[in-house]
Design an enzyme around this catalytic site. Structure first.
Site, PDB file in Angstrom:
ATOM      1  N   CYS A 123       1.000  -1.109  -0.151  1.00  0.00           N
ATOM      2  CA  CYS A 123       0.036   0.362  -0.198  1.00  0.00           C
ATOM      3  C   CYS A 123       0.984   0.975  -0.177  1.00  0.00           C
ATOM      4  O   CYS A 123       0.693   2.492  -0.253  1.00  0.00           O
ATOM      5  CB  CYS A 123      -0.716  -0.207   1.343  1.00  0.00           C
ATOM      6  SG  CYS A 123      -2.056   1.119   1.088  1.00  0.00           S
ATOM      7  N   CYS A 124       1.555   1.162   0.694  1.00  0.00           N
ATOM      8  CA  CYS A 124       2.854   1.975   0.616  1.00  0.00           C
ATOM      9  C   CYS A 124       3.522   2.941  -0.606  1.00  0.00           C
ATOM     10  O   CYS A 124       4.058   3.806  -0.819  1.00  0.00           O
ATOM     11  CB  CYS A 124       3.724   2.688   1.865  1.00  0.00           C
ATOM     12  SG  CYS A 124       3.314   2.510   3.685  1.00  0.00           S
ATOM     13  N   CYS A 207      -1.173   8.174   7.397  1.00  0.00           N
ATOM     14  CA  CYS A 207      -1.950   8.338   6.989  1.00  0.00           C
ATOM     15  C   CYS A 207      -2.756   7.718   7.824  1.00  0.00           C
ATOM     16  O   CYS A 207      -2.800   7.560   9.189  1.00  0.00           O
ATOM     17  CB  CYS A 207      -2.544   7.208   5.747  1.00  0.00           C
ATOM     18  SG  CYS A 207      -1.396   7.322   4.329  1.00  0.00           S
ATOM     19  N   CYS A 210      -3.292   4.892   9.634  1.00  0.00           N
ATOM     20  CA  CYS A 210      -2.139   4.516  10.177  1.00  0.00           C
ATOM     21  C   CYS A 210      -1.669   5.317  10.892  1.00  0.00           C
ATOM     22  O   CYS A 210      -0.405   4.945  11.400  1.00  0.00           O
ATOM     23  CB  CYS A 210      -0.861   3.916   8.884  1.00  0.00           C
ATOM     24  SG  CYS A 210      -1.958   3.186   7.518  1.00  0.00           S
ATOM     25  N   CYS A 235       8.051   3.921   5.446  1.00  0.00           N
ATOM     26  CA  CYS A 235       7.019   3.375   3.961  1.00  0.00           C
ATOM     27  C   CYS A 235       7.783   3.243   2.501  1.00  0.00           C
ATOM     28  O   CYS A 235       7.252   2.267   2.179  1.00  0.00           O
ATOM     29  CB  CYS A 235       6.169   4.996   3.774  1.00  0.00           C
ATOM     30  SG  CYS A 235       7.092   5.854   3.537  1.00  0.00           S
TER      31      CYS A 235
END
Length: 246
Positions: A123-124, A207, A210, A235
């Site tokens: 996702c990062c 985010c 997170c 990340c």
């Protein structure tokens, strides 16, 4: 071909030259050296706000860009607008490729990052690392707000680094040897804007899903991906390895 070529040896020499120089002196040199091929990458943490102010005080026009992952807190978006209004400078916003996000979410779900470290890193990669690569395409150097006391992964960073993650560009960690207290003292003295989430115990803001407030005794980045047992709180923008597509 880059206007200014870097090498690990040159960067090591520069670190010796700038060992006792102030962030403003280093910044002034970098702007003269790289001209329109240097930029500040800002996530609008307190360090980035300090550096923004230093740029204004120097009276230099340096490009500023940020990565909007699509999952940022509304407080961060509001801060970006406040900074643009106060500092009267354009801010370039880079985001993830919509098709890449769609494919990832279709396969793994909208909150895939909670399921495994590998999926969080994916996702990062999609939301941060790939946009960052695009943002750096026309640059020979970039400025970050990393500090050594932000966590275990950052204790050895230098003021200037040969950025092997991004094809050998020069990376400037202007506040590498600053403490968290120094950053906040600067913000207080100049009355700079900052993310209101810091007033609620957030020492590092990424985010929304997170990030959380930290507990007493935790390091500055403990609130990032807090459900993971690993101490690696990065990340991928500042680290060498990227996860394979899953």
């Amino acid at each position: 071909m880059r206007a200014v070529e870097n090498s690990p040896e040159r960067v090591a020499a520069l670190n010796r030259d700038f060992q006792n120089k102030t962030p403003t002196e280093l910044l002034a040199w970098a702007v003269e050296e790289f001209k329109d091929r240097i930029a500040l990458c800002s996530a609008f943490g307190p360090e980035s706000i300090v550096i923004l102010h230093m740029l204004i005080e120097l009276g230099v026009a340096v490009r500023v860009f940020t990565i909007d992952t699509g999952r940022l807190p509304s407080e961060t978006h509001s801060l970006i607008q406040r900074c643009q209004d106060r500092f009267k400078m354009p801010i370039d916003v880079y985001g993830p490729d919509p098709e890449e996000v769609q494919q990832m979410v279709r396969k793994h779900g909208i909150n895939l990052f909670y399921n495994s470290v590998e999926l969080r890193e994916l996702c990062c990669k999609v939301r941060k690392v790939h946009p960052m690569t695009r943002a750096l395409e026309s640059l020979d150097a970039w400025i970050s707000g990393l500090r050594r006391d932000q966590g275990d992964e950052r204790t050895t960073i230098q003021k200037l680094e040969f950025d092997s993650v991004h094809q050998g560009r020069l990376k400037l960690n202007l506040l590498a040897n600053w403490s968290e207290a120094q950053v906040w003292n600067y913000i207080s003295c100049v009355n700079l804007p900052y993310n209101p989430l810091h007033n609620r115990g957030y020492r590092s803001v990424g985010c929304a899903p997170c990030s959380r407030a930290t507990n007493p005794g935790e390091d500055a980045r403990a609130g990032r991906w807090w459900w993971e047992r690993s101490s690696n709180k990065e990340c991928g923008i500042h680290t060498v390895s990227e996860p394979d597509d899953l």
